[in-house]
Design a protein around this motif. Structure first.
Motif, mmCIF file in Angstrom:
data_model
loop_
_atom_site.group_PDB
_atom_site.id
_atom_site.type_symbol
_atom_site.label_atom_id
_atom_site.label_comp_id
_atom_site.label_asym_id
_atom_site.label_seq_id
_atom_site.Cartn_x
_atom_site.Cartn_y
_atom_site.Cartn_z
ATOM 1 N N SER A 180 0.843 -1.194 0.000
ATOM 2 C CA SER A 180 0.000 0.000 0.000
ATOM 3 C C SER A 180 0.877 1.242 0.000
ATOM 4 N N ARG A 181 0.297 2.350 -0.496
ATOM 5 C CA ARG A 181 0.955 3.652 -0.475
ATOM 6 C C ARG A 181 -0.030 4.658 0.107
ATOM 7 N N TRP A 182 0.512 5.594 0.915
ATOM 8 C CA TRP A 182 -0.356 6.507 1.645
ATOM 9 C C TRP A 182 0.049 7.957 1.386
ATOM 10 N N ALA A 183 -0.938 8.833 1.330
ATOM 11 C CA ALA A 183 -0.692 10.257 1.121
ATOM 12 C C ALA A 183 -1.272 11.049 2.285
ATOM 13 N N ALA A 184 -0.532 12.059 2.710
ATOM 14 C CA ALA A 184 -0.977 12.912 3.813
ATOM 15 C C ALA A 184 -1.269 14.310 3.292
ATOM 16 N N GLU A 185 -1.815 15.153 4.145
ATOM 17 C CA GLU A 185 -2.005 16.556 3.775
ATOM 18 C C GLU A 185 -1.976 17.419 5.036
ATOM 19 N N ALA A 186 -1.401 18.596 4.889
ATOM 20 C CA ALA A 186 -1.379 19.567 5.979
ATOM 21 C C ALA A 186 -1.562 20.953 5.368
ATOM 22 N N TYR A 187 -0.441 21.668 5.157
ATOM 23 C CA TYR A 187 -0.535 22.999 4.557
ATOM 24 C C TYR A 187 -0.300 22.987 3.049
ATOM 25 N N GLY A 188 0.334 21.938 2.532
ATOM 26 C CA GLY A 188 0.736 21.942 1.129
ATOM 27 C C GLY A 188 -0.108 21.048 0.256
ATOM 28 N N SER A 189 0.492 19.955 -0.215
ATOM 29 C CA SER A 189 -0.204 19.050 -1.127
ATOM 30 C C SER A 189 -1.408 18.401 -0.452
ATOM 31 N N ASP A 190 -2.465 18.186 -1.244
ATOM 32 C CA ASP A 190 -3.605 17.456 -0.703
ATOM 33 C C ASP A 190 -3.322 15.958 -0.801
ATOM 34 N N ALA A 191 -4.226 15.141 -0.296
ATOM 35 C CA ALA A 191 -3.990 13.694 -0.254
ATOM 36 C C ALA A 191 -4.524 12.954 -1.465
ATOM 37 N N ILE A 192 -5.511 13.515 -2.144
ATOM 38 C CA ILE A 192 -6.184 12.793 -3.215
ATOM 39 C C ILE A 192 -5.418 12.823 -4.537
ATOM 40 N N VAL A 193 -4.943 13.999 -4.929
ATOM 41 C CA VAL A 193 -4.296 14.128 -6.240
ATOM 42 C C VAL A 193 -3.080 13.210 -6.394
ATOM 43 N N PRO A 194 -2.154 13.131 -5.412
ATOM 44 C CA PRO A 194 -1.028 12.202 -5.564
ATOM 45 C C PRO A 194 -1.472 10.747 -5.703
ATOM 46 N N LEU A 195 -2.536 10.366 -4.987
ATOM 47 C CA LEU A 195 -3.008 8.986 -5.081
ATOM 48 C C LEU A 195 -3.643 8.710 -6.439
ATOM 49 N N ALA A 196 -4.305 9.713 -7.003
ATOM 50 C CA ALA A 196 -4.870 9.542 -8.344
ATOM 51 C C ALA A 196 -3.747 9.318 -9.347
ATOM 52 N N TRP A 197 -2.663 10.065 -9.190
ATOM 53 C CA TRP A 197 -1.507 9.892 -10.076
ATOM 54 C C TRP A 197 -0.889 8.516 -9.874
ATOM 55 N N LEU A 198 -0.719 8.102 -8.616
ATOM 56 C CA LEU A 198 -0.153 6.782 -8.327
ATOM 57 C C LEU A 198 -1.047 5.663 -8.870
ATOM 58 N N GLY A 199 -2.346 5.849 -8.721
ATOM 59 C CA GLY A 199 -3.274 4.833 -9.185
ATOM 60 C C GLY A 199 -3.182 4.613 -10.687
#
Length: 214
Positions: free
Chosen positions: A1-20
């Motif tokens: 599995s790969r996980w994405a986080a978000e705080a002040y910068g990148s959101d969590a969904i867009v990187p996962l869409a790219w990874l997917g």
């Protein structure tokens, strides 16, 4: 599995869409999607979309984040995080189940009331006092139809509203029909101020329009 986080910068969904799009087997999870950053309905839509696109590989991880990010970045009161998480998840489960009308907990009532207030003052696509699509239909000469369609829609009669849209109105705002008809009417669109066209329909529509336009 790969996980994405978000705080002040990148959101969590867009990187996962790219990874997917680059993978076919690994699970794709959010750790975490911040609850104050999006409405529960928006969160559910994003989760369902990414899960469908990835073939069921998405894992939805939620959390309340912290007051520094919530209040300093999103401008939302931190409030009662545990209560908000419980009610947020409850709404998402209702949406995913699709079994009944979504019941909004009391915690979200102020946000809904504010949205209704803004709509009544002229904001939003469903507002009677200011609706850009409705105004456009009136400018095209379909004022009576526009009023009737809006009345039906706002009364909850959505199918009747759809049925009330006259073919002539559809013909003014879209290229529809068989290949020959689209070809014959395309010249009028080329001479209009329209500079960009959106294509929707079966896959065959794309090469057809490319052939006719180019």
């Amino acid at each position: 599995s790969r996980w994405a986080a978000e705080a002040y910068g990148s959101d969590a969904i867009v990187p996962l869409a790219w990874l997917g799009a680059q993978t076919s087997r690994i699970q794709l999870g959010t750790a975490i999607m911040q609850i104050p950053a999006r409405t529960p309905a928006m969160c559910a839509m994003q989760a369902m979309t990414l899960d469908q696109l990835s073939g069921g590989r998405f894992i939805l991880g939620l959390g309340p984040s912290g007051p520094q990010v919530v209040e300093g970045w999103h401008g939302v009161a931190y409030g009662k995080p545990l209560t908000r998480v419980r009610e947020y998840i409850s709404i998402i489960r209702q949406i995913l189940a699709r079994e009944s009308r979504v019941e909004l907990p009391e915690l979200f009532t102020p946000y809904i009331e504010e949205g209704v207030k803004r709509a009544g003052n002229g904001g939003g696509m469903g507002a009677r006092s200011k609706n850009f699509y409705n105004d456009y239909a009136k400018r095209l000469g379909f004022e009576e139809d526009a009023v009737r369609i809006q009345d039906l829609y706002l009364d909850g009669k959505r199918q009747e509203a759809v049925a009330a849209v006259p073919d002539a109105l559809v013909d003014r705002v879209a290229l529809v029909g068989p290949r020959e008809r689209i070809r014959d009417r395309l010249d009028a669109w080329k001479e209009s101020p329209v500079g960009t066209m959106c294509i929707s329909g079966p896959p065959a529509a794309v090469p057809l329009m490319a052939e006719l336009v180019l």
